[in-house]
Design a protein around this motif. Sequence first.
Motif, PDB file in Angstrom:
ATOM      1  N   GLY A   8       0.815  -1.211   0.000  1.00 43.08           N
ATOM      2  CA  GLY A   8       0.000   0.000   0.000  1.00 43.08           C
ATOM      3  C   GLY A   8       0.847   1.257   0.000  1.00 43.08           C
ATOM      4  N   SER A   9       1.926   1.256   0.766  1.00 41.63           N
ATOM      5  CA  SER A   9       2.814   2.426   0.811  1.00 41.63           C
ATOM      6  C   SER A   9       3.494   2.662  -0.528  1.00 41.63           C
ATOM      7  N   TYR A  10       4.021   1.607  -1.127  1.00 40.45           N
ATOM      8  CA  TYR A  10       4.678   1.743  -2.431  1.00 40.45           C
ATOM      9  C   TYR A  10       3.693   2.248  -3.488  1.00 40.45           C
ATOM     10  N   SER A  11       2.478   1.727  -3.485  1.00 37.86           N
ATOM     11  CA  SER A  11       1.484   2.147  -4.476  1.00 37.86           C
ATOM     12  C   SER A  11       1.169   3.628  -4.334  1.00 37.86           C
ATOM     13  N   ALA A  12       1.023   4.095  -3.095  1.00 41.43           N
ATOM     14  CA  ALA A  12       0.704   5.508  -2.873  1.00 41.43           C
ATOM     15  C   ALA A  12       1.836   6.418  -3.347  1.00 41.43           C
ATOM     16  N   VAL A  13       3.081   6.043  -3.031  1.00 34.12           N
ATOM     17  CA  VAL A  13       4.206   6.886  -3.437  1.00 34.12           C
ATOM     18  C   VAL A  13       4.320   6.942  -4.959  1.00 34.12           C
ATOM     19  N   TRP A  14       4.082   5.818  -5.632  1.00 31.63           N
ATOM     20  CA  TRP A  14       4.127   5.837  -7.103  1.00 31.63           C
ATOM     21  C   TRP A  14       3.017   6.709  -7.674  1.00 31.63           C
ATOM     22  N   MET A  15       1.867   6.719  -7.029  1.00 32.03           N
ATOM     23  CA  MET A  15       0.792   7.595  -7.492  1.00 32.03           C
ATOM     24  C   MET A  15       1.183   9.058  -7.337  1.00 32.03           C
ATOM     25  N   PHE A  16       1.866   9.376  -6.221  1.00 31.52           N
ATOM     26  CA  PHE A  16       2.344  10.751  -6.024  1.00 31.52           C
ATOM     27  C   PHE A  16       3.394  11.125  -7.073  1.00 31.52           C
ATOM     28  N   LYS A  17       4.223  10.180  -7.459  1.00 33.86           N
ATOM     29  CA  LYS A  17       5.285  10.467  -8.416  1.00 33.86           C
ATOM     30  C   LYS A  17       4.745  10.646  -9.840  1.00 33.86           C
ATOM     31  N   LEU A  18       3.714   9.886 -10.190  1.00 35.66           N
ATOM     32  CA  LEU A  18       3.268   9.849 -11.576  1.00 35.66           C
ATOM     33  C   LEU A  18       2.026  10.683 -11.872  1.00 35.66           C
ATOM     34  N   LEU A  19       1.125  10.808 -10.891  1.00 35.11           N
ATOM     35  CA  LEU A  19      -0.153  11.454 -11.188  1.00 35.11           C
ATOM     36  C   LEU A  19      -0.317  12.802 -10.508  1.00 35.11           C
ATOM     37  N   SER A  20      -0.483  12.788  -9.203  1.00 37.39           N
ATOM     38  CA  SER A  20      -0.823  14.009  -8.487  1.00 37.39           C
ATOM     39  C   SER A  20      -0.421  13.879  -7.030  1.00 37.39           C
ATOM     40  N   MET A  21      -0.305  15.023  -6.344  1.00 35.68           N
ATOM     41  CA  MET A  21      -0.004  15.021  -4.920  1.00 35.68           C
ATOM     42  C   MET A  21      -1.265  14.949  -4.070  1.00 35.68           C
ATOM     43  N   ASN A  22      -2.411  14.837  -4.728  1.00 35.88           N
ATOM     44  CA  ASN A  22      -3.670  14.653  -3.997  1.00 35.88           C
ATOM     45  C   ASN A  22      -3.691  13.258  -3.388  1.00 35.88           C
ATOM     46  N   VAL A  71      15.657  -7.421  -5.406  1.00 35.59           N
ATOM     47  CA  VAL A  71      15.328  -7.798  -6.787  1.00 35.59           C
ATOM     48  C   VAL A  71      14.557  -6.703  -7.516  1.00 35.59           C
ATOM     49  N   LEU A  72      13.576  -6.116  -6.857  1.00 34.32           N
ATOM     50  CA  LEU A  72      12.717  -5.111  -7.496  1.00 34.32           C
ATOM     51  C   LEU A  72      13.205  -3.693  -7.236  1.00 34.32           C
ATOM     52  N   THR A  73      14.507  -3.515  -7.199  1.00 33.93           N
ATOM     53  CA  THR A  73      15.079  -2.191  -6.917  1.00 33.93           C
ATOM     54  C   THR A  73      14.593  -1.100  -7.879  1.00 33.93           C
ATOM     55  N   PRO A  74      14.419  -1.366  -9.195  1.00 31.38           N
ATOM     56  CA  PRO A  74      13.911  -0.303 -10.077  1.00 31.38           C
ATOM     57  C   PRO A  74      12.525   0.208  -9.670  1.00 31.38           C
ATOM     58  N   ILE A  75      11.747  -0.629  -8.987  1.00 27.82           N
ATOM     59  CA  ILE A  75      10.398  -0.232  -8.573  1.00 27.82           C
ATOM     60  C   ILE A  75      10.394   0.302  -7.150  1.00 27.82           C
ATOM     61  N   THR A 127      17.305   2.092   0.071  1.00 23.26           N
ATOM     62  CA  THR A 127      17.131   3.529   0.250  1.00 23.26           C
ATOM     63  C   THR A 127      15.670   3.892   0.439  1.00 23.26           C
ATOM     64  N   GLY A 128      14.784   3.152  -0.188  1.00 21.52           N
ATOM     65  CA  GLY A 128      13.364   3.429  -0.090  1.00 21.52           C
ATOM     66  C   GLY A 128      12.876   4.307  -1.222  1.00 21.52           C
ATOM     67  N   LEU A 129      11.620   4.152  -1.562  1.00 23.32           N
ATOM     68  CA  LEU A 129      11.016   4.921  -2.638  1.00 23.32           C
ATOM     69  C   LEU A 129      10.567   6.279  -2.098  1.00 23.32           C
ATOM     70  N   GLN A 130      11.003   7.355  -2.747  1.00 24.24           N
ATOM     71  CA  GLN A 130      10.650   8.690  -2.290  1.00 24.24           C
ATOM     72  C   GLN A 130      10.494   9.636  -3.471  1.00 24.24           C
TER      73      GLN A 130
END
Length: 402
Positions: free
Chosen positions: A80-94, A143-147, A152-155
């Motif tokens: 859930g955390s990864y999905s939310a951060v990717w949404m912030f990166k790609l779509l909107s900060m809402n 393994v899934l470092t690109p995602i 370091t964590g996705l930010q």
Amino acid sequence: MFGLAKKDATLLLVVVGLTLLAPFILNPFPTDSAMAQFNAGYPDLMQRFVIFGIFAIGFNILFGLTGYLSFGHAAFLGVGSYSAVWMFKLLSMNVIPAIALSVVVAGLFSLLIGYVSLRRSGIYFSILTLAFAQMSFNLAYSVLTPITNGETGLQLTLNDPRVLGISQTADGSIPVTGLFGLEMRSTYTMDVGAWAFQFNVGYYLCAVALLVAFYLAIRIFRSPFGLMLRAVKSNQQRMNYTGLNTRPYTLAAFVISGMYAGLAGGLMASMDPLAGAERMQWTASGEVVLMTILGGAGTLIGPVLGAGFIKYFENIFSKINDNVLHGWFSFMPDGLENFVITIIHPFIGKGWHLTLGLLFMMVVIFLPGGLVEGGQRIAVLFKRGKKDDDGADTSKATTPAE
């Protein structure tokens, strides 16, 4: 009210009152007093109270109703955390699209894991969920470092290709998460004498999510579906002998529980746009088990109480050090002061786990039903005292059979 029985509606109103008035309830001591160390009414901690309360409520739907003990629920929190951060990166900060995606992705992921894990029951089910969680952790870590961006964590970064928002503000900084213009970090401080009460936008968003999650949990508990889950916990083998297939019910409970965890993960990322693999470790899964058992497995409000109890110890007692203790016991003679601090030292600071472990042991031994059972016993004592004051004969009281 809201289709609930009187008792459930009263419980919901109590939770509403506690969550909305939390800034006042969690700040009982003046800001400049020595006891202000025990205040917990600051935004970051209040957010953790309600987010992990949601996590525990969802876990309780699986464990409390069906008896299936999962040791891998942190995987859904991390997804859930990864999905939310990717949404912030790609779509909107809402935060709304991010939270929605977190719930959906966690639900799909839990459907996959639940379909495989629920082929077994008991300890075998628990080990399977633990194995899936550790697999998820290792995949996210390496393994899934690109995602996931590995250790370091996705930010968020200044180069994010955000479709419906800017990649950086006018001053060159990263945009902050918000809800239709309201920033999650926005906080209003109200000074009342020696007290300072903080009202945070992010906290109240999490509080609303908790209230909705709690209401849905009540409806699930009181529904025919919830009754079927209780039957599974009571005697699943007997139900199978009657020809009833229980797997769709247990799988549904597992997916709902995973979606609750995804909601908690999405809220965590909404408050602080960072997702790391450590959220998927087995220790995080064990923590929600402790929360549920400590508060009272199978009860409605128990998991919320357990989450608040553990997070309070983690954040408050871990900050108490020898300097704080010297300030508290400075009125004592030097020799006695040092002796008292030496005795207390192993139980505070980095040793807060020892204190929590002892308390957990006492709850399990003396209150098998958790903190909720403790509250019920206190209520019974008050009722007995009131009857005695009224002159009622309690020696002939009988308890109806269940």
